[in-house]
Motif scaffolding. Sequence first.
Motif, PDB file in Angstrom:
ATOM      1  N   ASN A 155       3.761  -1.370   3.189  1.00 20.56           N
ATOM      2  CA  ASN A 155       3.554  -0.217   2.516  1.00 20.56           C
ATOM      3  C   ASN A 155       4.883   0.462   2.031  1.00 20.56           C
ATOM      4  OD1 ASN A 155       0.687   0.772   3.061  1.00 20.56           O
ATOM      5  ND2 ASN A 155       1.260   0.321   5.221  1.00 20.56           N
ATOM      6  N   GLU A 190      -3.589   2.740  11.733  1.00 17.41           N
ATOM      7  CA  GLU A 190      -1.966   2.014  11.508  1.00 17.41           C
ATOM      8  C   GLU A 190      -1.311   2.657  12.387  1.00 17.41           C
ATOM      9  OE1 GLU A 190      -4.229   3.072   8.808  1.00 17.41           O
ATOM     10  OE2 GLU A 190      -4.947   1.156   8.315  1.00 17.41           O
ATOM     11  N   GLY A 244       0.899  -1.278   0.095  1.00 20.81           N
ATOM     12  CA  GLY A 244      -0.014  -0.068   0.062  1.00 20.81           C
ATOM     13  C   GLY A 244       0.661   1.427  -0.177  1.00 20.81           C
ATOM     14  N   GLU A 245       0.278   2.266   0.371  1.00 18.84           N
ATOM     15  CA  GLU A 245       0.742   3.644   0.308  1.00 18.84           C
ATOM     16  C   GLU A 245       1.649   3.962   1.691  1.00 18.84           C
ATOM     17  OE1 GLU A 245      -1.488   6.827  -1.453  1.00 18.84           O
ATOM     18  OE2 GLU A 245      -1.019   8.009   0.436  1.00 18.84           O
ATOM     19  N   GLY A 246       0.906   4.150   2.657  1.00 19.51           N
ATOM     20  CA  GLY A 246       1.615   4.289   3.934  1.00 19.51           C
ATOM     21  C   GLY A 246       0.480   4.306   5.106  1.00 19.51           C
ATOM     22  N   PRO A 247       0.950   4.213   6.385  1.00 15.59           N
ATOM     23  CA  PRO A 247       0.098   4.028   7.302  1.00 15.59           C
ATOM     24  C   PRO A 247      -0.942   5.115   7.598  1.00 15.59           C
ATOM     25  CG  PRO A 247       2.324   3.926   8.052  1.00 15.59           C
ATOM     26  CD  PRO A 247       2.388   4.278   6.730  1.00 15.59           C
ATOM     27  N   GLY A 248      -2.252   5.029   7.795  1.00 15.23           N
ATOM     28  CA  GLY A 248      -2.861   6.051   8.327  1.00 15.23           C
ATOM     29  C   GLY A 248      -3.139   6.001   9.652  1.00 15.23           C
ATOM     30  N   PRO A 292      -0.197  -2.496   9.558  1.00 20.48           N
ATOM     31  CA  PRO A 292      -0.805  -2.102   8.132  1.00 20.48           C
ATOM     32  C   PRO A 292      -2.258  -2.637   7.930  1.00 20.48           C
ATOM     33  CG  PRO A 292       0.395  -4.234   7.767  1.00 20.48           C
ATOM     34  CD  PRO A 292       0.484  -3.867   9.451  1.00 20.48           C
ATOM     35  N   PHE A 293      -2.894  -1.666   7.306  1.00 25.38           N
ATOM     36  CA  PHE A 293      -4.248  -1.870   6.841  1.00 25.38           C
ATOM     37  C   PHE A 293      -5.249  -2.385   8.021  1.00 25.38           C
ATOM     38  CE2 PHE A 293      -2.248  -1.271   2.671  1.00 25.38           C
ATOM     39  CZ  PHE A 293      -3.366  -0.532   2.189  1.00 25.38           C
ATOM     40  N   HIS A 339      -6.376   1.153  -4.869  1.00 17.82           N
ATOM     41  CA  HIS A 339      -6.249   1.037  -3.411  1.00 17.82           C
ATOM     42  C   HIS A 339      -7.521   1.149  -2.857  1.00 17.82           C
ATOM     43  CE1 HIS A 339      -5.311   2.291   0.382  1.00 17.82           C
ATOM     44  NE2 HIS A 339      -4.201   2.386   0.223  1.00 17.82           N
TER      45      HIS A 339
HETATM   46  N1  URA Z   1      -3.649   2.773   3.373  1.00 18.29           N
HETATM   47  C1  URA Z   1      -2.405   2.279   3.194  1.00 18.29           C
HETATM   48  O1  URA Z   1      -1.950   2.382   2.112  1.00 18.29           O
HETATM   49  N2  URA Z   1      -1.656   1.497   3.950  1.00 18.29           N
HETATM   50  C2  URA Z   1      -2.034   1.513   5.380  1.00 18.29           C
HETATM   51  O2  URA Z   1      -1.566   0.539   5.870  1.00 18.29           O
HETATM   52  C3  URA Z   1      -3.399   1.820   5.671  1.00 18.29           C
HETATM   53  C4  URA Z   1      -4.187   2.443   4.567  1.00 18.29           C
END
Ligand code: URA
Length: 259
Positions: free
Chosen positions: A149, A116, A109-113, A122-123, A223
């Motif tokens: 991510n 997370e 994925g992109e990165g933690p929100g 993650p996710f 995504h």
């Molecule tokens: N979106 C992401 O790209 N990664 C995550 O871990 C959570 C949301």
Amino acid sequence: MADIKQFAGNLQEFLEYKKEEGFRTLEISPETLALLKPAPASAKPAVRPSAPRSAPLVAPQSSIRVTGKTLEEIAGQIRICAACPLRTSRKNTVPGEGNPNRPGIMFVGEGPGADEDVQGRPFVGAAGQLLDKMIAGMGYKREEVFIANIVKCRPPGNRVPLPEEMNACVPYLKAQIALIKPKIIVALGKTAVQGLLQEEVAITKFRGTWCKYEGIDLMPTYHPAYLLRSPGKKGEAWADLKAVLAKLGREPPSKKTNE
Ligand code: URA
């Protein structure tokens, strides 16, 4: 009340997707239009939640040298990482989790929100719940795949990571992939594709086309956060995931009926 930075980030991402889809106009009610009128010169400048799109995609070489020889050691190095400004706002680092032994699929994925960031996993928020459904729909359990991510720390307000943040962080992901050796990588969204392939792509056009990352088959798709906002696109994402299953020689499990 909605977090303004998060809302602005989501709105920008939504508009970018619409642009990629070929939309050149949007219907906006007169009331909304009035709200969007430029603020008077004396007002504070608007928050800029995302990287300038003209920023170079490939930033200078990352300062990180991944010394960890195992996933645990890499996670330990990530935990104390200070290579980019995201270190100052994170609560927890989010190295990734799942099956480390040559899983069929690694999702990137992109990165933690926010969720997370709090949990260090993650996710696990709303997008994560949809990802869990996608994984289950493919006939896998979450712990059978690996989930990671591009960046390991939450960008403030859930904005898109800056090119320099992605560039600083991506050696960790590269080292993880080299150890995990997934059969297939599924890149979730534009940022994941850009982080891995160092290529500016329009995800609406690029999704569903097989690529290679370090010799590993890579499938770009939407995504899950985008799919939550554009549920009409779920069919395309499902087609991508079915192509992944076909490459793995698997079929989606048949749906149970109430006979
Ligand atoms: N979106 C992401 O790209 N990664 C995550 O871990 C959570 C949301």
